[in-house]
Write an enzyme that holds these catalytic residues in place. Structure first.
Site, PDB file in Angstrom:
ATOM      1  N   ASP A  77       0.576  -1.132   0.096  1.00  0.00           N
ATOM      2  CA  ASP A  77      -0.090  -0.017   0.217  1.00  0.00           C
ATOM      3  C   ASP A  77       0.969   0.919  -0.368  1.00  0.00           C
ATOM      4  OD1 ASP A  77       0.631   0.556   2.847  1.00  0.00           O
ATOM      5  OD2 ASP A  77      -1.068  -1.037   3.486  1.00  0.00           O
ATOM      6  N   ASP A  79       1.353   5.434   1.407  1.00  0.00           N
ATOM      7  CA  ASP A  79       0.806   5.992   1.337  1.00  0.00           C
ATOM      8  C   ASP A  79       1.837   7.216   2.263  1.00  0.00           C
ATOM      9  OD1 ASP A  79       0.203   4.361   3.855  1.00  0.00           O
ATOM     10  OD2 ASP A  79       1.943   3.798   5.197  1.00  0.00           O
ATOM     11  N   ASP A 177       9.311   5.246  12.943  1.00  0.00           N
ATOM     12  CA  ASP A 177      10.264   4.849  13.879  1.00  0.00           C
ATOM     13  C   ASP A 177      11.584   4.441  13.278  1.00  0.00           C
ATOM     14  OD1 ASP A 177       8.947   3.217  11.374  1.00  0.00           O
ATOM     15  OD2 ASP A 177       7.778   1.675  13.119  1.00  0.00           O
TER      16      ASP A 177
HETATM   17  P1  ATP Z   1       4.259  -1.872   6.207  1.00  0.00           P
HETATM   18  O1  ATP Z   1       4.627  -2.495   4.959  1.00  0.00           O
HETATM   19  O2  ATP Z   1       3.512  -3.358   6.838  1.00  0.00           O
HETATM   20  O3  ATP Z   1       2.838  -1.245   5.448  1.00  0.00           O
HETATM   21  P2  ATP Z   1       4.845   0.481   6.964  1.00  0.00           P
HETATM   22  O4  ATP Z   1       6.031   0.295   7.469  1.00  0.00           O
HETATM   23  O5  ATP Z   1       4.398   0.812   5.546  1.00  0.00           O
HETATM   24  O6  ATP Z   1       5.133  -1.374   6.801  1.00  0.00           O
HETATM   25  P3  ATP Z   1       2.719   1.766   8.457  1.00  0.00           P
HETATM   26  O7  ATP Z   1       1.771   0.804  10.252  1.00  0.00           O
HETATM   27  O8  ATP Z   1       1.385   1.620   7.148  1.00  0.00           O
HETATM   28  O9  ATP Z   1       3.775   0.157   8.441  1.00  0.00           O
HETATM   29  O10 ATP Z   1       3.134   2.902   8.682  1.00  0.00           O
HETATM   30  C1  ATP Z   1       3.602   3.806   7.591  1.00  0.00           C
HETATM   31  C2  ATP Z   1       4.178   4.667   8.671  1.00  0.00           C
HETATM   32  O11 ATP Z   1       4.028   5.428   9.300  1.00  0.00           O
HETATM   33  C3  ATP Z   1       5.683   3.761   8.638  1.00  0.00           C
HETATM   34  O12 ATP Z   1       6.688   3.292   7.426  1.00  0.00           O
HETATM   35  C4  ATP Z   1       6.889   5.003   9.412  1.00  0.00           C
HETATM   36  O13 ATP Z   1       7.060   5.672   9.209  1.00  0.00           O
HETATM   37  C5  ATP Z   1       4.912   5.083  10.139  1.00  0.00           C
HETATM   38  N1  ATP Z   1       4.899   4.029  11.587  1.00  0.00           N
HETATM   39  C6  ATP Z   1       3.838   4.016  11.562  1.00  0.00           C
HETATM   40  N2  ATP Z   1       3.535   3.285  13.025  1.00  0.00           N
HETATM   41  C7  ATP Z   1       4.793   4.223  13.461  1.00  0.00           C
HETATM   42  C8  ATP Z   1       5.178   3.670  15.223  1.00  0.00           C
HETATM   43  N3  ATP Z   1       4.246   3.299  15.671  1.00  0.00           N
HETATM   44  N4  ATP Z   1       5.741   4.831  15.640  1.00  0.00           N
HETATM   45  C9  ATP Z   1       6.699   5.559  14.723  1.00  0.00           C
HETATM   46  N5  ATP Z   1       6.582   5.128  13.378  1.00  0.00           N
HETATM   47  C10 ATP Z   1       5.376   4.901  12.632  1.00  0.00           C
HETATM   48 MG    MG Z   2       2.595   1.032   4.902  1.00  0.00          MG
END
Ligand code: ATP
Ligand code: MG
Length: 523
Positions: A77, A79, A177
């Site tokens: 996905d 963002d 993070d």
């Molecule tokens: P995935 O591929 O599983 O979606 P993702 O890194 O995109 O991994 P998301 O939960 O979609 O994870 O979150 C998008 C972004 O938001 C992360 O890449 C990170 O930068 C930030 N983020 C999400 N959750 C947290 C958290 N608990 N603490 C700090 N930053 C976060």
């Molecule tokens: Mg994501």
């Protein structure tokens, strides 16, 4: 001296005043260096960024999508991060919804029904200074409405309760993070904006927490689970958790006790349902966190080596890898099946009838294992149906099989039964029969049911043979006696004459292509 006095008057502690955030230096990396293939970027994400930029805002693809693009994975996905507020974002799109309370974000929706796609748009968050944030000492003293009125709030342990203060991009970056999750990609200029050496870490395959890891786990203990998840997801690419990032993991684990159950449940599902279930279990064990994250996850890790659960986890990973849907009810029904089966057998041994025994065993399992989550009606309802349909697969006469295949949960229940057969719990011929039946037309279905009836009549007329006792009560329920491995030769011969057996085998090779397709618990 005077400054100290003024700080004291303002209530600033010397340690808080001296602890400067490491915002990082803005580095703009061109396409020639980062090498992201622009064709892999989702059209709708590009559209969202363009719309925001044309309205005069900053906007970038951010987070996991940039990470995945950089390491050559296809993002699941996309963002977007922007300096527009949620209200401003909402105003620019026809179908956009502001969601969340703890973190307010906007969902921009494209397409309809099953095909719909959501681009999540978040506003740059301001740096969170724990010392300056409103301390909510003891949750019981702060009412929900008071909390809702606060923009920044942390509890006495430093856990962030509310976080809706907007700020510049450099502050947003330091809030993310891992360094590899904190990069911003502009699809228009193809520039990657990097504040924390994320690109370098991506190249050296390092998973590194931004800032002091222990503090970051305290702010949001779910980052502990995220560390495990990304380590599992990226380990096949050679990624390793950096020592300072993995160091505080174990001692931070107890912080998860204060995280709401529903958030832990969702994070557990992300560990198990994003295509890296087996790798996540391995990571948990390797990091010394096989227990203690969430009770239901403990059960998964404990049982991951049992053939039935292992098959379910493997099947889930395969389906996600192939872009097929997966349902949490299916996986959890598999994980908890041993409890249901044993409770069911136990109740039958005490003289209870099979159906109520199964129903009661299921209730026991929900009470003992699912707890709060049982409030999630649909999930529990679907699990219940998968389990309750298992004995009905034994009834292959009359109208029962015709009704079964019409049930909305038939595919999930069938796939569950197929896994039981694969694990040697029931006879594969039974699974083959249902597979064939589900794909047959009405005439063939009738033939198949008639054939079972004939076989059963023949068995009744055959001379009685003493049967070896079943290992447990459910084995008797689950396996038609004549098809059990321990069934005596004479009975097996009486049950399935050679001709129909051959016919089934032959058909199976053709039908097998459809095995498990479109199901695997997909609902
Ligand atoms: P995935 O591929 O599983 O979606 P993702 O890194 O995109 O991994 P998301 O939960 O979609 O994870 O979150 C998008 C972004 O938001 C992360 O890449 C990170 O930068 C930030 N983020 C999400 N959750 C947290 C958290 N608990 N603490 C700090 N930053 C976060
Ligand atoms: Mg994501």
């Amino acid at each position: 001296m005077i400054k100290k006095f003024i700080d004291k008057l303002l209530g600033k502690s010397p340690s808080a005043a001296s602890k400067k955030p490491q915002f990082g230096k803005r580095v703009e990396v061109p396409a020639t260096v980062h090498g992201i293939d622009p064709h892999l970027v989702d059209e709708r994400a590009i559209n969202v960024v363009r719309t925001l930029q044309q309205a005069g805002f900053e906007a970038y693809v951010v987070g996991g999508a940039v990470r995945d693009l950089l390491v050559g994975l296809r993002p699941k996905d996309f963002d977007v991060a922007t300096n527009a507020t949620p209200e401003q974002v909402k105003g620019l799109f026809r179908r956009a919804f502001i969601i969340g309370r703890r973190f307010r974000i906007v969902h921009v929706v494209y397409g309809r029904g099953r095909e719909h796609e959501v681009i999540e748009v978040s506003t740059f968050r301001a740096y969170l200074d724990n010392a300056a944030a409103e301390q909510v000492a003891g949750n019981e003293r702060t009412s929900k409405s008071e909390l809702a009125g606060m923009k920044h709030a942390v509890d006495s342990t430093g856990r962030v309760l509310r976080d809706n203060v907007w700020g510049p991009q450099e502050e947003d970056a330091v809030r993310r993070d891992f360094t590899i999750n904190a990069m911003y990609y502009d699809p228009e200029t193809q520039i990657v904006v990097d504040y924390h050496n994320g690109l370098k870490d991506a190249k050296s395959r390092t998973l590194r927490m931004i800032g002091d890891a222990a503090t970051r786990y305290r702010e949001d203990p779910v980052r502990i689970i995220r560390a495990v998840r990304f380590a599992a997801k990226l380990s096949p690419l050679g990624f390793k958790l950096e020592a300072k990032t993995s160091g505080p993991l174990i001692k931070s684990q107890s912080l998860l006790n204060d995280v709401p159950q529903s958030r832990l449940f969702d994070e557990m599902l992300k560990l198990l349902q994003t295509g890296h279930a087996l790798a996540s279990v391995e990571q948990l064990k390797a990091l010394g966190m096989a227990r203690g994250i969430y009770p239901l996850l403990d059960v998964v890790v404990e049982r991951a080596e049992q053939p039935f659960v292992a098959a379910a986890l493997k099947d889930t990973d395969r389906r996600v890898g192939e872009g097929k849907p997966v349902a949490p009810s299916f996986l959890l029904a598999c994980v908890l099946w041993a409890d249901v089966r044993d409770g069911w057998a136990q109740r039958i041994r005490t003289g209870q009838h099979s159906h109520p025994a199964l129903q009661d065993a299921i209730e026991d399992v929900f009470n003992a294992r699912i707890g709060d989550v049982s409030g999630r009606g649909k999930l529990a309802g679907d699990m219940r149906e998968i389990w309750l349909m298992q004995p009905r697969f034994e009834k292959r006469v009359g109208s029962t099989p015709f009704g079964m295949v019409e049930q909305p949960r038939f595919r999930a229940a069938f796939d569950f039964m197929r896994l039981r057969a694969d694990a040697g719990e029931i006879d594969e011929l039974l699974a083959d029969w249902w597979q064939e039946f589900s794909m047959a037309d009405d005439d063939l279905r009738q033939d198949m049911v008639d054939q079972v009836r004939t076989e059963q009549q023949q068995r009744k007329q055959a001379p009685k043979v003493h049967r070896a006792p079943a290992k447990d009560a459910t084995a008797t329920i689950a396996k038609p006696a004549a098809e059990r491995d321990d069934a005596p030769e004479a009975e097996f011969a009486a049950d399935t004459s050679d001709a129909p057996r051959k016919r089934r085998r032959r058909r199976r090779s053709g039908a097998a292509k459809g095995a498990g397709e479109g199901s695997g618990g997909a609902e």
